[in-house]
Design an enzyme around this catalytic site. Sequence first.
Site, mmCIF file in Angstrom:
data_model
loop_
_atom_site.group_PDB
_atom_site.id
_atom_site.type_symbol
_atom_site.label_atom_id
_atom_site.label_comp_id
_atom_site.label_asym_id
_atom_site.label_seq_id
_atom_site.Cartn_x
_atom_site.Cartn_y
_atom_site.Cartn_z
ATOM 1 N N ASN A 1 -61.444 -80.607 46.373
ATOM 2 C CA ASN A 1 -61.912 -81.837 47.002
ATOM 3 C C ASN A 1 -62.087 -82.869 45.907
ATOM 4 O O ASN A 1 -62.955 -82.703 45.043
ATOM 5 C CB ASN A 1 -63.238 -81.572 47.727
ATOM 6 C CG ASN A 1 -63.872 -82.847 48.275
ATOM 7 O OD1 ASN A 1 -63.231 -83.879 48.374
ATOM 8 N ND2 ASN A 1 -65.138 -82.764 48.614
ATOM 9 N N GLU B 1 -60.282 -86.214 43.272
ATOM 10 C CA GLU B 1 -59.154 -86.863 42.608
ATOM 11 C C GLU B 1 -59.324 -86.708 41.107
ATOM 12 O O GLU B 1 -60.417 -86.942 40.579
ATOM 13 C CB GLU B 1 -59.102 -88.360 42.928
ATOM 14 C CG GLU B 1 -58.978 -88.718 44.394
ATOM 15 C CD GLU B 1 -57.569 -88.571 44.922
ATOM 16 O OE1 GLU B 1 -56.670 -88.286 44.110
ATOM 17 O OE2 GLU B 1 -57.372 -88.739 46.132
ATOM 18 N N CYS C 1 -60.431 -82.631 51.364
ATOM 19 C CA CYS C 1 -61.768 -83.203 51.470
ATOM 20 C C CYS C 1 -62.736 -82.297 52.192
ATOM 21 O O CYS C 1 -63.902 -82.628 52.308
ATOM 22 C CB CYS C 1 -61.686 -84.566 52.150
ATOM 23 S SG CYS C 1 -60.996 -85.803 51.044
#
Length: 645
Positions: free
Chosen positions: A82, A84, A5
Amino acid sequence: MPVVCGLLGLLTGNASAPEYVDQVAKASDLMVHRGPDEPGTWHDDDIVVGFNRLCIIDIAHSQQPLRWGPAEAPDRYALVFNGEIYNYLELRDQLARDEGAVFHTEGDGEAIVAAFHHWGVDAVRRLRGMFAFAIWDTVERSLFLARDPFGIKPLFLATGPGGTAFGSEKKSLLDLLGPLGLGDELDRRAIEHYIELQYVPEPETLHRDVRRLESGCYATVRPGSHPQVHRYFTPQFRTRPLGDGAHQQQRFDEIAEVLSDSVAKHMRADVTVGSFLSGGIDSTAIAALAIRHNPDLITFTTGFERDGYSEIDVAVESAEAIGARHVVKVVSPEEFVGAIPEIIWYLDDPVADPSLIPLYFVAKEARKHVKVVLSGEGADELFGGYTIYKEPLSLAPFERMPGFLRGAAGRLSERIPEGTRGKSLLHRGSQTLEERYYGNARSFDDARLRSVLTDYRPEWTHTDVTAPIYATSQGWDPVSRMQHLDLFTWLRGDILVKADKMTMANSLELRVPFLDPEVFRVAEQLPVDAKIAHGTTKYALRKALEGIVPPHVLHRRKLGFPVPIRHWFAGPELYDWARETIDESRTDDLIDKRFVLRMLEEHRAGTVDNSRRLWNVLMFMVWYGIFVDGSIVPTIEHTTYPVRL
């Protein structure tokens, strides 16, 4: 798969990357909140990357940077990532079956790199998810950067004589401007855009030498060269008639099915997934679909003690109706004011949306229970949820008028006293869509903008931002054109910035199932009468959610997120803080502080509601105190601030 992240990198132009490893590590520490589980750095001669991992999937593996390559060069690529990728299982199966790709982890990072190796830049079009990533090719000595179609995850860029820096947060890039041969001068045009629009529009930032890679874009860069940016996704609203009878119901069922599938894929994680829940249809729909996959779903909401400024009761009723455990956070005025400097620090650039403060607190509360939450952002832009989208219907008679009559209506409106019924209708009816609609928020009209800015430039206006976007939607119906504009302005400038920054500030991942390419594929085909119909907004979505969303929410009027700043600026909650902030601010060369004080006193006296304009300017003043003159030092518990080198 990890969610790295917080990614940060420095690509040098003279094989000097090893000299900057410590500097990148320190700058990366400024965003440790984005990934506190596994910090680290990696480098070769040309590039050094820093990363902060928040472990969500494949927790024991998929460390960053992720090294992958074909059999003949197994470590060819280095990925920092960073986000999904929700269809990563399907992609891995396809790559293994069709391309012979071999994987060594259970995560989605390898799917990205393998897809890039086998499919090239076309790989980004096949990713279903939210992402900002960088792939360094150690053979070609080239860097590939990409950002998701809607701009859910941020990616900042800075390029100078010393190379190119990229990262998830601007504050870290500011600490790398020196090695790049750049300075930290402010961008006055971006400041004017912010004051006018309440957010800084992409690709700008308030610092002249730091830009953003725009949503739906990728960039390639080699040592010693500038990034070459390309757009791979442009949203198109290709509407077709809704039909009637069974065909119409089929369209509604298609919406429900694709949204259900998106929620199911967004639930993929090796940690507990919760859901934000307000009093509206969007978050309620997501929570109602999510609980099908997790019967122990926890939902979270926030509000204020003041009557009329809380949707807690409705959210509690919704949680009971769907069978979710519910957690409530009530924000006091003292908490609200006290958190402002810290929140502005997390934002990087100010966003003048007061709802981001309660969002920060509900994220902090949620992080005590879960690592991931779902939320309903994007439904309004995709399905036609803003009340302002009804305006083209009310102004349709003006569109049929000859030009000279519309002009006469505009001149008549100028002679009508302020506050007179019908004045606004005449004025807006005399304008074209491009002239009157600039997105969901404009704090200052031209007269006030001229008064509040010490160096107002009339050529720096919102049309800088909106005109190129409108140019790509010629011939569409006006509602679709407004939605299209909001996807490029309000959504990615306000909604997604506050969603990302306020959750990441608390090391909490937020997922937005509405902003999914497959959901958009269905939404883009909806005609106007499937959006604005029967006196409501999001008509087709509401029909699709019958039997999924509890009846007390299904047809409830959209309220947004009410925050009582109008009352607080006139009372003890915010007045004294506002007065002190204005008096002590060192923004005199940019802001006419006497005019701002006059707005505050007008508001206190009740003659004019200046609350949103005051909030806008005050957020800029706090930002300036933190990032420019250093007069405000926020308390950041998990890192040492400042780290400027």
